[in-house]
Write a protein that holds these residues in place. Structure first.
Motif, PDB file in Angstrom:
ATOM      1  N   GLU A   3       0.820  -1.204   0.000  1.00 53.11           N
ATOM      2  CA  GLU A   3       0.000   0.000   0.000  1.00 53.11           C
ATOM      3  C   GLU A   3       0.857   1.259   0.000  1.00 53.11           C
ATOM      4  O   GLU A   3       0.492   2.271  -0.567  1.00 53.11           O
ATOM      5  CB  GLU A   3      -0.932  -0.011   1.210  1.00 53.11           C
ATOM      6  CG  GLU A   3      -1.893   1.150   1.227  1.00 53.11           C
ATOM      7  CD  GLU A   3      -3.011   0.945   2.193  1.00 53.11           C
ATOM      8  OE1 GLU A   3      -3.219   1.801   3.059  1.00 53.11           O
ATOM      9  OE2 GLU A   3      -3.692  -0.089   2.085  1.00 53.11           O
ATOM     10  N   LEU A  18      -7.653   9.111  -0.111  1.00 53.85           N
ATOM     11  CA  LEU A  18      -7.859   8.445   1.164  1.00 53.85           C
ATOM     12  C   LEU A  18      -7.448   9.346   2.322  1.00 53.85           C
ATOM     13  O   LEU A  18      -8.102   9.396   3.357  1.00 53.85           O
ATOM     14  CB  LEU A  18      -7.052   7.144   1.206  1.00 53.85           C
ATOM     15  CG  LEU A  18      -7.575   6.018   0.316  1.00 53.85           C
ATOM     16  CD1 LEU A  18      -6.578   4.872   0.290  1.00 53.85           C
ATOM     17  CD2 LEU A  18      -8.920   5.521   0.811  1.00 53.85           C
ATOM     18  N   ALA A  39     -14.546   5.275   7.863  1.00 55.69           N
ATOM     19  CA  ALA A  39     -14.027   3.910   7.881  1.00 55.69           C
ATOM     20  C   ALA A  39     -14.892   3.052   8.799  1.00 55.69           C
ATOM     21  O   ALA A  39     -14.420   2.501   9.776  1.00 55.69           O
ATOM     22  CB  ALA A  39     -12.577   3.889   8.346  1.00 55.69           C
ATOM     23  N   ARG A  47     -12.018  -2.865   2.549  1.00 54.88           N
ATOM     24  CA  ARG A  47     -10.610  -2.498   2.367  1.00 54.88           C
ATOM     25  C   ARG A  47      -9.693  -3.677   2.649  1.00 54.88           C
ATOM     26  O   ARG A  47      -8.693  -3.889   1.950  1.00 54.88           O
ATOM     27  CB  ARG A  47     -10.284  -1.320   3.285  1.00 54.88           C
ATOM     28  CG  ARG A  47      -8.917  -0.722   3.000  1.00 54.88           C
ATOM     29  CD  ARG A  47      -8.745   0.563   3.778  1.00 54.88           C
ATOM     30  NE  ARG A  47      -7.428   1.109   3.558  1.00 54.88           N
ATOM     31  CZ  ARG A  47      -6.926   2.140   4.231  1.00 54.88           C
ATOM     32  NH1 ARG A  47      -7.659   2.730   5.147  1.00 54.88           N
ATOM     33  NH2 ARG A  47      -5.718   2.577   3.988  1.00 54.88           N
ATOM     34  N   GLN A 104      -2.206   1.203  11.062  1.00 47.98           N
ATOM     35  CA  GLN A 104      -3.468   0.926  10.374  1.00 47.98           C
ATOM     36  C   GLN A 104      -4.251  -0.237  10.981  1.00 47.98           C
ATOM     37  O   GLN A 104      -5.480  -0.176  11.045  1.00 47.98           O
ATOM     38  CB  GLN A 104      -3.198   0.668   8.892  1.00 47.98           C
ATOM     39  CG  GLN A 104      -2.543   1.866   8.212  1.00 47.98           C
ATOM     40  CD  GLN A 104      -2.524   1.731   6.704  1.00 47.98           C
ATOM     41  OE1 GLN A 104      -3.571   1.570   6.082  1.00 47.98           O
ATOM     42  NE2 GLN A 104      -1.350   1.781   6.125  1.00 47.98           N
TER      43      GLN A 104
END
Length: 233
Positions: A3, A18, A39, A47, A104
């Protein structure tokens, strides 16, 4: 594809998009929960699915920008999903969900991904303090802890030290599927993941309330060591 790598070149605009909705922004634990920043449970699950698809199609590891991420996140964190995974060295959640960077995923790991007090307390912190909207319990193919529980059921096996109580906690899942068609260990892995997910969603009052309010989703999943694919059960 990692990513972090997609943030450069033709993926740069997607990365900035994002960031604009807050998924990559720095927030303190007392700041806006991840669920309110775009989110929510369904978005987080989608995701993870997209990241795993990328991992299966073109796995890559990239260490670029880790220093920058570390500096940005040193004082606060805002993960958008919690992963309860086995301690197995072949199952690194950040990598198999698409090469995710620092800050994350909120990851809790132990052999057999058991819902013990430390695990539930960690997940409560992720849900109640950090605002994490999704918890994934990740079982995996050829899990040694589950295979040991199956050996207890089939062969009355016994294991020494602290391994014994750990395995015994998985035995009910193995007993529940011993008569099902298919591979015994594989079926037990899936059942164990489902049972852990149910325990998380029901044994903690805080997380049960979040689930009832639609602020938290708890799902079980199965990781295939051979293909790299994650199936959500």
């Amino acid at each position: 594809m990692c990513e972090v790598c997609t943030a450069s070149g033709q993926g740069r605009r997607a990365f900035l998009a994002l960031a604009a909705v807050g998924l990559f922004s720095a927030r303190t634990p007392a700041a806006e929960p991840a669920a309110q920043a775009g989110a929510g449970p369904d978005a987080a699950l989608a995701r993870l699915q997209a990241g795993n698809a990328a991992f299966v199609a073109a796995p890559a590891l990239c260490a670029a920008q880790l220093g920058e991420q570390r500096a940005r996140l040193a004082m606060h964190q805002a993960p958008w999903a919690s992963i309860v995974a086995c301690a197995d060295s072949r199952v690194p959640p950040e990598l198999l969900f698409g090469g995710l960077g620092l800050g994350q995923l909120f990851v809790v790991r132990n052999a057999g991904h058991l819902p013990d007090a430390a695990t539930l307390g960690s997940l409560e912190y992720g849900c109640s303090v950090l605002g994490v909207p999704l918890i994934v319990v990740l079982g995996h193919e050829r899990c040694g802890a589950v295979a040991a529980a199956c050996a207890v059921v089939q062969d009355n096996a016994r294991f020494p030290g602290f391994i014994g109580p750990l395995v015994d906690a998985i035995v009910p899942a193995a007993r529940a599927v011993i008569d099902q068609p298919g591979d015994f260990v594989d079926n037990a892995v899936r059942e164990n993941a489902r049972r852990t997910a149910h325990a998380i969603a029901t044994r903690s009052a805080a997380m049960a309330q979040a689930v009832a309010a639609g602020e938290l989703r708890v799902v079980a999943a199965y990781y295939d060591l051979d293909t790299g694919q994650v199936d959500f059960l």
